[in-house]
Design an enzyme around this catalytic site. Structure first.
Site, mmCIF file in Angstrom:
data_model
loop_
_atom_site.group_PDB
_atom_site.id
_atom_site.type_symbol
_atom_site.label_atom_id
_atom_site.label_comp_id
_atom_site.label_asym_id
_atom_site.label_seq_id
_atom_site.Cartn_x
_atom_site.Cartn_y
_atom_site.Cartn_z
ATOM 1 N N ASP A 23 84.583 27.733 84.970
ATOM 2 C CA ASP A 23 83.560 27.138 84.113
ATOM 3 C C ASP A 23 83.059 25.832 84.738
ATOM 4 O O ASP A 23 82.521 25.862 85.839
ATOM 5 C CB ASP A 23 84.100 26.945 82.686
ATOM 6 N N ASP A 63 85.724 32.383 87.541
ATOM 7 C CA ASP A 63 85.466 30.975 87.868
ATOM 8 C C ASP A 63 86.237 30.071 86.905
ATOM 9 O O ASP A 63 86.907 30.547 85.993
ATOM 10 C CB ASP A 63 83.966 30.699 87.724
#
Ligand code: ZN
Length: 268
Positions: free
Chosen positions: A210, A208
């Site tokens: 974050d 991802d």
């Protein structure tokens, strides 16, 4: 104890089906039980031990998982080199979900985790200037390239305490310092391996962004469901890299300083 291994893996439970000729080994250490019994088996000619870092049912949180028992259990099995795959969030747009990063630096933002074996009798200070074993890192980069995954050959991880994810302000701060990825388990795992003189490398899988990169408002902050889903999607790719890497991991005596870090261990 008959089971022996010279290479260890800490990873997700997706690695249970990974080893051939595997047996479960229940270990008790001076630091309590590891996250789960070790599974010792083979990859090619290599004897490999696997411990699921978060436990068999993902019951150990990053801040409270038994890092010292996990490392000591590997030591009891004779392990000399460890690979610790982990899930990370990216702090840079160029490091994308699905990419791999072979970490070379670490910033510790955890607190109150038992993080040394040298807490009795005698003080022993250990260099951690270069937290990862360079020959093991090089082997990991080469293995990832042979498998054909996108691999970043270096990267700084900031290790946060968890279990919560970062705030937007924290994430912006980490990005402003030039750090590459964020995770929760590399410290003290990498450091404790060094205290035992083991060669440690990590293959970080980016799941991802974050809380977002370059303040892109279009990116949703990371959730646990997302991390687990991306790990699940990528477990075969991580396994492929490990299958390529583990048989060729350099043995002891390849010119790194990892082995010489060992001091007077209290329970040796
Ligand atoms: Zn080394």
């Amino acid at each position: 104890m008959a089971a022996r291994a010279d290479v260890g893996v800490f990873g997700g439970s997706g690695f249970y089906e990974f080893l051939t000729d595997a047996e479960e080994v229940v270990l008790d250490t001076p630091y309590g039980a590891p996250s789960a019994p070790a599974v010792v088996g083979a990859i090619g000619d290599r004897r490999v031990a696997f411990i699921p870092r978060h436990g068999r049912h993902h019951e150990h949180a990053p801040a409270t998982l038994p890092y010292r028992a996990n490392l000591w259990a590997m030591r009891m099995l004779g392990v000399r080199a460890i690979v610790g795959p982990c899930a990370v969030g990216s702090l840079k747009s160029a490091i994308q979900p699905g990419d791999f990063v072979v970490l070379d630096q670490l910033v510790d933002r955890t607190y109150a985790r038992p993080d040394t074996f040298y807490d009795a009798d005698k003080v022993h200070h250990v260099s951690f200037a270069d937290p990862y074993c360079e020959p093991a890192r090089n082997a990991a980069i080469a293995a990832a390239e042979r498998v054909g995954v996108t691999v970043h050959p270096s990267g700084t991880i900031v290790v946060i305490n968890g279990p919560r994810f970062s705030t937007r302000a924290e994430s912006r701060w980490f990005r402003s310092l030039g750090w590459d990825v964020v995770g929760m388990t590399q410290y003290p795992e990498a450091y404790l391996a060094r205290e035992l003189g083991m060669h440690y490398a990590s293959i970080a899988l980016v799941t991802d962004y974050d809380t977002g990169v370059e303040d892109d408002p279009g990116i949703e902050p990371v959730t646990m469901e997302h991390v687990l889903a991306v790990m699940e999607e990528n477990v075969d790719r991580v396994r492929s890299v490990l299958r390529e890497l583990l048989p060729g991991l350099p043995p002891d005596g390849v010119g790194c300083a990892c082995e010489s870090a060992v001091g007077p261990l209290p329970h040796a």
